[in-house]
Each structure stands twice: as structure tokens, then as C-alpha cells.
Write a protein that holds these residues in place. Structure first.
Motif, PDB file in Angstrom:
ATOM      1  N   GLY A  41       4.072  -3.266   0.168  1.00 26.16           N
ATOM      2  CA  GLY A  41       2.687  -3.540  -0.587  1.00 26.16           C
ATOM      3  C   GLY A  41       1.614  -3.612  -0.154  1.00 26.16           C
ATOM      4  N   ALA A  42       1.513  -4.851   0.190  1.00 29.29           N
ATOM      5  CA  ALA A  42       0.749  -4.964   0.848  1.00 29.29           C
ATOM      6  C   ALA A  42      -0.251  -4.236   1.864  1.00 29.29           C
ATOM      7  N   LEU A  43       0.240  -3.704   2.673  1.00 27.41           N
ATOM      8  CA  LEU A  43       0.070  -2.501   3.797  1.00 27.41           C
ATOM      9  C   LEU A  43      -0.677  -1.758   2.828  1.00 27.41           C
ATOM     10  N   LEU A  44       0.266  -1.074   2.695  1.00 26.77           N
ATOM     11  CA  LEU A  44      -0.048   0.349   1.364  1.00 26.77           C
ATOM     12  C   LEU A  44      -1.219  -0.241   0.793  1.00 26.77           C
ATOM     13  N   VAL A  45      -1.858  -1.216  -0.307  1.00 28.40           N
ATOM     14  CA  VAL A  45      -2.736  -1.605  -0.551  1.00 28.40           C
ATOM     15  C   VAL A  45      -3.922  -1.306   0.391  1.00 28.40           C
ATOM     16  N   PHE A  46      -4.092  -2.435   1.589  1.00 28.91           N
ATOM     17  CA  PHE A  46      -5.034  -1.934   2.149  1.00 28.91           C
ATOM     18  C   PHE A  46      -5.499  -1.023   2.938  1.00 28.91           C
ATOM     19  N   ILE A  47      -4.539   0.106   3.281  1.00 30.60           N
ATOM     20  CA  ILE A  47      -4.186   1.850   3.284  1.00 30.60           C
ATOM     21  C   ILE A  47      -5.546   2.036   2.951  1.00 30.60           C
ATOM     22  N   SER A  48      -4.754   1.975   0.939  1.00 29.87           N
ATOM     23  CA  SER A  48      -5.168   2.796   0.493  1.00 29.87           C
ATOM     24  C   SER A  48      -7.001   2.270  -0.097  1.00 29.87           C
ATOM     25  N   LEU A  49      -6.664   1.232  -0.025  1.00 27.27           N
ATOM     26  CA  LEU A  49      -8.562   0.576   0.041  1.00 27.27           C
ATOM     27  C   LEU A  49      -9.601   1.592   1.305  1.00 27.27           C
ATOM     28  N   GLY A  50      -9.024   1.440   2.780  1.00 29.80           N
ATOM     29  CA  GLY A  50      -9.343   1.715   3.350  1.00 29.80           C
ATOM     30  C   GLY A  50      -9.698   2.977   3.577  1.00 29.80           C
ATOM     31  N   THR A  51      -8.885   3.717   2.601  1.00 30.77           N
ATOM     32  CA  THR A  51      -8.904   5.242   3.189  1.00 30.77           C
ATOM     33  C   THR A  51      -9.535   5.763   1.639  1.00 30.77           C
ATOM     34  N   LYS A  52      -9.923   5.433   0.434  1.00 32.30           N
ATOM     35  CA  LYS A  52     -10.160   4.986  -0.778  1.00 32.30           C
ATOM     36  C   LYS A  52     -11.680   6.443  -0.708  1.00 32.30           C
ATOM     37  N   LYS A  53     -13.027   5.298   0.385  1.00 32.74           N
ATOM     38  CA  LYS A  53     -14.171   6.068   0.696  1.00 32.74           C
ATOM     39  C   LYS A  53     -14.490   6.951   2.047  1.00 32.74           C
ATOM     40  N   MET A  54     -13.878   7.649   2.712  1.00 37.32           N
ATOM     41  CA  MET A  54     -14.416   7.397   3.715  1.00 37.32           C
ATOM     42  C   MET A  54     -15.383   9.205   4.255  1.00 37.32           C
ATOM     43  N   GLY A  55     -16.554   7.969   5.034  1.00 34.47           N
ATOM     44  CA  GLY A  55     -17.296   9.408   5.055  1.00 34.47           C
ATOM     45  C   GLY A  55     -17.103   9.239   6.889  1.00 34.47           C
ATOM     46  N   ASN A  56     -18.309  10.596   7.501  1.00 32.10           N
ATOM     47  CA  ASN A  56     -18.567  10.599   8.785  1.00 32.10           C
ATOM     48  C   ASN A  56     -18.606   9.178   9.499  1.00 32.10           C
ATOM     49  N   ASP A  57     -19.969   8.485   8.665  1.00 36.14           N
ATOM     50  CA  ASP A  57     -20.101   7.211   9.049  1.00 36.14           C
ATOM     51  C   ASP A  57     -18.845   6.675   8.705  1.00 36.14           C
ATOM     52  N   PRO A  58     -18.375   5.714   9.740  1.00 33.34           N
ATOM     53  CA  PRO A  58     -17.101   4.256   9.067  1.00 33.34           C
ATOM     54  C   PRO A  58     -17.694   3.606   8.719  1.00 33.34           C
TER      55      PRO A  58
END
Lengths: 241, 153
Positions: A41-58
Motif C-alpha cells: 500500500g505504501a509503495l502504491l501510494v508513493f508511486i501514484s504520488l510520483g506519477t500524478k503530475k509527470m512532465g518532460n522536466d522531471p
């Protein structure tokens, strides 16, 4: 026997005891599922937080996730090969992330503070069921990879380079999951036991270097598991000439 | 299910294998699909899009660079040809002016020679005319003398 009495004295460690869940006729190790759900659950929360707003400039978490992705891609590409690594990258990456998160979660979070009626929480990978499940998935994967890529020609691998290899190659199909599961299980369980015994004997300072060693071992074991899984798949899809 | 006592535990033990195994396998397979759609696909898209963008830009820049080099070489050859052309024109002009100078010199020389010749001829004719006149006068004078001498006699 002295050894036995020593072991029973470590009852505080509760080795080999489980929190049983009874669902109909089947029995489950509840503590394994509890910790794995919390950690995943923690891993998935972490990943969804990180992939929420992805741009060309990380920015922020995206950097870390991209680094992780790149790391897993390199691992899969070097072991499996340019041709089919894309198909297997999610599986290899999931193995790596699952084992890594389980190992580190088991080592870093003070699960012992949470009292269970029976058994105790810990790394899900310190349970033989989890590691055998992972190892069998790897076995199925490399069979599937070989058969789907090369059809029946996959079995040429067993007589390559000479038919003398046949018994050894067949034996390998059994030793691969066995070594994969027992290596991971043994390392993580041993680490938990050592830390547990040291904390039990000397609760101050002394366990800390061993804990660091445990973190190191945990990371290495995750890498080894993922690398070997990728290597087995790569071996199965490799073309012999 | 395989279950035996280990480390003196009352139940289960370290190697207690039960339904945890298949359920964990199913959980890991499910996790693979979840992570694929949440992590591997989106991050892969972003990273690969950027890699494509960067490599495209590099290719474009290389193309532009080669174009610039080609243009530079073109200009260099043009410059070279312009230089040789200029040199040719300068040397042509020099030859022309040399020729013109020589022609003018020759013309002037000829003219001078002609007027010299003319002057010489005039001098000659005048000299001969004067000589003729002189000889005529001498004749006249001698005739006069002769006549006078005859008359006196």
C-alpha cells in the motif's frame, strides 16, 4: 539439550509461529499478508504520488521514479536482451520492488511494537511461502518466455551444447526455484533473527551495525533475486547458433 | 500441507507451507499488472518520449551542422573563385593599360618621326631651292659680268 533450551529461551522471538487465518478449509499466515498489504500500500501510494503530475522536466518524486525505472530497464535489458526485455520488464521490476520493499520494510519498521495474538509481524520475505511463491512464478515465467518465443525449439536448450547436459539441465529446473526461494528466505530470516537475538541480549547500540548490515543484505537480496529471474528468462529466450 | 515442528513451536514452524503460497503468488501477479499500469507504462512513456525528443534534437542539430559546413564550403569556393576572377580582371586591366601605353608611345614616336622627316624634307627642299636660286643668281651675275666685259671691249 543445551541448544534446545537456548532456543526455547528465545521464545520472545517467536520463531516459526504464525498468526493463522482460517478461511473455510484453508489456513493462511495472516502476519505475512498484513505486512505485505501495508508495505505494498505504501509503495502504491508513493508511486501514484510520483506519477500524478509527470512532465518532460522531471520534478521531485518523478526523478526518483524515473531513476528506478531506468535501473530496472537496465537490469532487464542486460539480462534478457534487447529483443524481448520490454515484455518482461514489469515482471522483473515488480519482483525487485516487492522483494526490496518487503526486505527494507521488515528491517526498518519496528513491527515488534505491534502485538499480535500469535506470531509477530516482519518482512513478508522471511516466510517460506512468499519466497517459494516468487520462485515458482519465476520458473513459470521462464518456461512461458522460452515456449512463447521459440515454441518447441525451447527444448533444444536442454541438449545444448551436447545431449550429455540433459540431466543437468533438467535438474536445474528444480534447483533454480529451490535456490531462489531458500536464498531469499534464509538471508532475510537470518537477518531478522540476528537482530532479534542481539536486541534481546544487548538492547543498546550493539544491534545498530548489524541492522545496517541487514539493510545492505536486504537490498542486495532484492537485486540478486531480480537479476537471477531476469537471467533465467534471458537464458530461456536466448537463440543458440 | 507440509507442516512440521521446528524450533519448538507449538504449531506451524518455519517451513509451514500452506495456502499462503498460492495466494501470495496471485497477489504478486496482481501487483505486476497494477505496477505495470501505474508505474512502468506511464514512466516508460515519459522517459522514452524524452529520449526520442533528445535524440531527434541531436539528429536535427547534426543535420544543421552538416548543412552549415556545406554552406561554409560553398562560400569558401565562391570566395576563391571571386578572388581568382578579381586577379584575372586586374591582370587583364594591367595588360590593357600596358598595351594602350605602348600603342600611344608608338603613335607618338611615329608622329614625331613623321614630323622630323617632314621637317628634314622641307629643309632639304628649301636648301635645294636656295641652292638653285643661288646658282641662278650666280649665272645671272656671271652673264652680267660677261656682258659688261664684252661691252667694254
Amino acid at each position: 539439550m543445551f541448544f534446545n533450551s537456548l532456543l526455547t529461551n528465545f521464545a520472545a522471538l517467536e520463531v516459526g509461529q504464525h498468526l493463522y487465518w482460517q478461511i473455510g478449509n484453508i489456513r493462511l499466515h495472516g502476519q505475512v499478508f498484513l505486512t505485505s498489504w501495508i508495505l505494498l500500500g505504501a509503495l502504491l501510494v508513493f508511486i501514484s504520488l510520483g506519477t500524478k503530475k509527470m512532465g518532460n522536466d522531471p520534478k521531485g518524486l518523478q526523478n526518483l521514479l524515473e531513476f528506478l525505472w531506468d535501473y530496472i530497464r537496465d537490469l532487464a535489458r542486460t539480462q534478457i536482451g534487447e529483443k524481448v526485455y520490454r515484455d518482461w520488464m514489469p515482471f522483473i521490476g515488480t519482483l525487485f520492488l516487492f522483494v526490496f520493499v518487503s526486505n527494507w520494510g521488515g528491517a526498518l519498521i519496528p513491527w515488534r511494537l505491534i502485538k499480535l495474538p500469535s506470531g509477530e509481524l516482519g518482512a513478508p520475505t522471511a516466510d517460506i511461502n512468499t519466497t517459494i511463491a516468487l520462485a515458482l512464478l519465476v520458473s513459470l515465467s521462464y518456461f512461458y518466455a522460452g515456449l512463447s518465443n521459440k515454441g518447441w525449439r525451447y527444448f533444444e536448450y536442454y541438449v545444448h551444447p551436447t545431449p550429455i547436459m540433459l540431466p543437468f539441465k533438467i535438474l536445474e529446473d528444480f534447483t533454480k526455484p529451490l535456490s531462489l526461494s531458500f536464498r531469499l528466505f534464509g538471508n532475510i530470516l537470518a537477518d531478522e533473527l540476528v537482530v532479534g537475538v542481539l536486541v534481546f541480549l544487548v538492547p543498546l547500540i550493539l544491534p545498530i551495525p548489524v541492522m545496517f548490515l541487514g539493510l545492505f543484505t536486504s537490498a542486495i537480496q532484492a537485486l540478486i533475486f531480480a537479476t537471477l529471474a531476469a537471467y533465467y528468462i534471458g537464458e530461456a529466450v536466448e537463440e543458440h547458433h | 500441507m507440509l507442516a512440521f515442528n521446528f524450533f519448538g513451536a507449538t504449531e506451524g514452524g518455519l517451513f509451514d507451507i500452506n495456502a499462503t503460497l498460492p495466494l501470495m503468488a496471485i497477489q504478486v501477479v496482481a501487483l505486476t499488472y497494477i505496477l505495470n499500469s501505474l508505474f512502468f507504462k506511464p514512466v516508460g512513456n515519459v522517459v522514452e518520449k524524452r529520449e526520442k525528443f533528445v535524440s531527434n534534437n541531436i539528429i536535427e542539430a547534426k543535420n544543421k551542422l552538416s548543412e552549415v559546413k556545406k554552406l561554409e564550403a560553398d562560400l569558401l569556393t565562391q570566395l576563391q573563385s571571386a578572388r581568382t576572377e578579381a586577379q584575372r580582371i586586374v591582370s587583364e586591366a594591367e595588360n590593357e593599360s600596358d598595351k594602350l601605353y605602348k600603342e600611344a608611345l608608338e603613335l607618338a614616336n611615329n608622329e614625331a618621326n613623321a614630323s622630323k622627316e617632314k621637317a628634314r624634307l622641307e629643309i632639304e627642299s628649301q636648301t635645294s631651292a636656295a641652292r638653285d636660286q643661288l646658282s641662278k643668281q650666280a649665272d645671272d651675275l656671271s652673264e652680267l659680268i660677261v656682258n659688261r666685259l664684252i661691252l667694254e671691249k
